[in-house]
Each structure stands twice: as structure tokens, then as C-alpha cells.
Design an enzyme around this catalytic site. Structure first.
Site, PDB file in Angstrom:
ATOM      1  N   THR A 145       0.825  -1.210   0.000  1.00 42.18           N
ATOM      2  CA  THR A 145       0.000   0.000   0.000  1.00 42.18           C
ATOM      3  C   THR A 145       0.857   1.257   0.000  1.00 42.18           C
ATOM      4  O   THR A 145       0.562   2.224  -0.692  1.00 42.18           O
ATOM      5  CB  THR A 145      -0.932   0.003   1.226  1.00 42.18           C
ATOM      6  N   GLY A 181       0.466  -0.579  12.732  1.00 45.20           N
ATOM      7  CA  GLY A 181       0.552   0.458  11.712  1.00 45.20           C
ATOM      8  C   GLY A 181       1.923   0.462  11.074  1.00 45.20           C
ATOM      9  O   GLY A 181       2.229  -0.342  10.198  1.00 45.20           O
ATOM     10  N   ARG A 182       2.776   1.361  11.544  1.00 44.63           N
ATOM     11  CA  ARG A 182       4.130   1.461  11.023  1.00 44.63           C
ATOM     12  C   ARG A 182       5.104   1.709  12.171  1.00 44.63           C
ATOM     13  O   ARG A 182       4.789   2.385  13.150  1.00 44.63           O
ATOM     14  CB  ARG A 182       4.245   2.608  10.001  1.00 44.63           C
ATOM     15  N   ASP A 222       4.079  -5.495  15.400  1.00 40.86           N
ATOM     16  CA  ASP A 222       4.448  -6.239  14.196  1.00 40.86           C
ATOM     17  C   ASP A 222       5.390  -5.424  13.322  1.00 40.86           C
ATOM     18  O   ASP A 222       5.833  -5.895  12.287  1.00 40.86           O
ATOM     19  CB  ASP A 222       3.177  -6.599  13.411  1.00 40.86           C
ATOM     20  N   GLU A 231      13.655  -2.021   9.686  1.00 40.00           N
ATOM     21  CA  GLU A 231      13.417  -3.446   9.450  1.00 40.00           C
ATOM     22  C   GLU A 231      14.365  -3.951   8.368  1.00 40.00           C
ATOM     23  O   GLU A 231      14.575  -3.244   7.381  1.00 40.00           O
ATOM     24  CB  GLU A 231      11.958  -3.668   9.033  1.00 40.00           C
ATOM     25  N   HIS A 252       6.913  -8.312  11.077  1.00 40.10           N
ATOM     26  CA  HIS A 252       6.132  -7.674  10.012  1.00 40.10           C
ATOM     27  C   HIS A 252       5.387  -8.721   9.171  1.00 40.10           C
ATOM     28  O   HIS A 252       5.488  -8.763   7.935  1.00 40.10           O
ATOM     29  CB  HIS A 252       7.026  -6.820   9.115  1.00 40.10           C
ATOM     30  N   ALA A 261       1.892  -9.372   9.860  1.00 45.65           N
ATOM     31  CA  ALA A 261       0.443  -9.222  10.038  1.00 45.65           C
ATOM     32  C   ALA A 261      -0.305  -9.160   8.703  1.00 45.65           C
ATOM     33  O   ALA A 261      -1.440  -9.637   8.593  1.00 45.65           O
ATOM     34  CB  ALA A 261       0.139  -7.973  10.864  1.00 45.65           C
ATOM     35  N   TRP A 262       0.316  -8.602   7.690  1.00 41.68           N
ATOM     36  CA  TRP A 262      -0.327  -8.406   6.386  1.00 41.68           C
ATOM     37  C   TRP A 262      -0.386  -9.686   5.543  1.00 41.68           C
ATOM     38  O   TRP A 262      -1.095  -9.740   4.545  1.00 41.68           O
ATOM     39  CB  TRP A 262       0.475  -7.373   5.570  1.00 41.68           C
TER      40      TRP A 262
END
Length: 309
Positions: free
Chosen positions: A72, A232-233, A256, A261, A283, A285-286
Site C-alpha cells: 500500500t 501500523g508502522r 508487528d 526493518e 512484520h 500481520a499483512w
């Protein structure tokens, strides 16, 4: 159509054959900064998740027509330069709502139920030595009746609100942009959300309004026993301040995402003494199987739409 996928490893074991009918595909599992320029030569379509495409890359490749971001966020491409060069940039959205919402609760329950502790209790065969049928050394609590605060009420935030409500939570939210006033859910300011909520989940992008939104001062406002989750971020929470707070306050944190990263060897979270108060996932979760299938379908649709225009 010559297509290059620069960081296929970010997609896991996804089936990349979906691109076969679109053109000649070249796949690289990872692409280092110094490798990018060479790998773009002659390519008309770039697929990238996190590999940065610079103004120089675009200037050096006049044949380049389309950049597809398999995510995204678009901060890895200079959008203004691309527009001036006549290069279309397409991202994807809405593919991970269910995956991220589910991961929010996965982090929550690990902290709320202290499941890592109880799992280790079994692995250490301590239950075999118990004088009674149960072991409830670590207290855990019910969600029903708790107040849940959501930071950023976008598509994911709204889905989390639905799920939290189903568990009997009282939900409120804080708008990071200050422009979201359309929800049926009560809107509060950030100090109110931090000081009154038992669970706080963050689903915001990283921007000027959210960078270091939760720093040392804000962490001190959390109520005892509060659980704060970042889906989120990285960069929205001051990670050094959070590491200190976990060892000095009665709070819990699940995240997450990190500011840098992959995780660095000297990250402050790796030195937290009260590690039962912290859960970190890399990271992921997506990235449910369903979300990755949907993601690739959307990237394919973006390329097909471009070709047909």
C-alpha cells in the site's frame, strides 16, 4: 512486455505463475541497492515491494512504463519524478484488512492470556509436578467491558472496532489526521484515549502527524495494565522510550512493525528485562495466505489495466 520482480522473497511462497500471461518475467528474490540499476535495464514494468526506485533509475530507463508496488505504501518511489517522466505508479490496498485485524487479536491474546508463559510451563513439564489440576500463576483478564482505543479509523481500524465490539468492548478512536469525523464510534483526543483505554491498537500510516506519536510523555499517560499494539508502522512509537516503559511501568506492548526493518542486533526491545510484557512479530500481520493471493491478483489487475488502456 518485459517485467521484473525485484524482491520476490517478500511474497513468501506465493505462486508467481499468475504473471506468465502478461509478459516476459524476470524474478529476483532480493535486490540490493547497488544491484537495482543493472536489473532495471530494458525492463518496461517493475514490481517492487520495498526496493527503492530513484529519480536516477527512472532517468536511465526511458523504456520504463509502469511501476507496480506490491504494497500500500508508496514511499519507495519518487512519485513526482515518475509523473513528470510519464511513468505510471500503481500500488495496492484493501488486500490485508482481515489478515491485519486477525493479527491484532493474535498479539493481544498472547499478552492478555500470557500464553507464552503457560506454554513454557508445559514444555518444562512443571504441570506434571503440580499438586492440583490447574496453574494460574499469571493472571489474565476478559475483554468484555474493557475500553478499546483505536488510533486511525481507516478500513483496518473499522474492522478491528467491529471485532472488539463483538467481544463486548467499549470502543473509541483518535483521528491522526483530525479530519475523520464520520464514524458512529465516539472520537476522543489522544490524551483521553491513552489514559482511559485498557487496550490501544494503532493502525495508522507513518507521516508527519504520526511520527513519534507515542513517546515517553505519552507512555506515562497509560493506565496500569494497559496493552498497546502497533499494527501500523514503525516510527509511530518511540521504541527506546517503550523499552524503558516496559521495565518501569505496568504496561504491555505487542508490535508487528519496527522503525528499522529487519530488526537490528542492538534493538532496545532485545534488552527488555520484563519480556513477558512484550511480543514482537517480524512484520507478518499483512501476510496471510489469503492476503498474499489477493495482493498478487491486484498487482496482476494493475498490469492488465495498464496494458489495456
Amino acid at each position: 512486455m518485459k517485467i521484473v520482480l525485484l524482491d520476490a522473497l517478500t511474497l513468501g511462497d506465493s505462486d508467481l505463475s499468475v504473471f506468465d500471461r502478461l509478459g516476459e518475467l524476470t524474478v529476483y528474490q532480493t535486490t540490493a541497492v547497488e544491484e537495482t540499476a543493472t536489473r532495471l535495464v530494458g525492463q518496461e514494468v517493475i514490481i517492487t515491494n520495498k526496493v527503492v526506485i530513484t529519480a536516477q533509475h527512472m532517468a536511465d530507463n526511458p523504456q520504463l512504463k509502469l511501476i507496480c508496488i506490491s504494497a500500500t505504501g508508496t514511499n519507495n518511489v519518487d512519485l513526482e519524478v515518475a509523473k513528470k517522466a510519464g511513468i505510471e505508479v500503481k500500488n495496492v490496498s484493501g488486500y490485508s484488512t482481515e489478515s491485519v485485524s486477525q493479527a491484532t487479536f493474535s498479539l493481544l491474546f498472547q499478552l492478555l492470556h500470557q500464553s507464552r508463559y503457560y506454554d513454557q510451563y508445559i514444555a518444562d513439564k512443571k504441570w506434571c509436578e503440580s499438586p492440583v489440576f490447574t496453574h494460574i500463576e499469571r493472571p489474565f483478564f476478559e475483554l468484555k467491558g474493557k475500553r478499546w482505543g483505536i488510533v486511525a479509523m481507516g478500513e483496518i481500524g473499522q474492522r478491528v472496532a467491529q471485532l472488539a465490539s463483538a467481544f463486548g468492548c467499549e470502543v473509541c478512536y483518535y483521528s491522526t489526521s483530525g479530519k475523520n469525523h464520520q464514524q458512529s464510534i465516539p472520537q476522543v483526543d489522544l490524551p483521553t484515549l491513552l489514559s482511559e483505554c485498557d487496550v490501544i491498537s494503532i493502525h495508522a500510516p507513518l507521516n508527519a502527524q504520526t511520527e513519534n506519536l507515542i513517546a515517553a510523555e505519552q507512555l506515562k499517560q497509560l493506565k496500569p495494565g494497559a496493552i498497546i499494539l502497533n499494527l501500523g508502522r514503525g516510527g509511530i512509537i518511540d521504541e527506546s522510550a517503550m523499552a524503558v516503559a516496559l521495565d518501569t511501568q505496568d504496561i504491555y506492548h505487542g508490535t508487528d512493525v519496527l522503525a528499522v526493518e529487519p530488526m537490528q542486533q542492538n534493538h532496545p526491545y532485545l534488552s527488555v528485562k520484563a519480556d513477558h510484557r512484550l511480543v514482537v512479530t517480524p512484520h507478518t500481520a499483512w501476510a496471510s495466505n489469503e492476503a498474499r493471493v489477493c495482493l498478487l491478483e491486484k498487482v496482476v489487475d494493475n498490469i492488465k489495466t495498464f496494458i489495456e488502456e
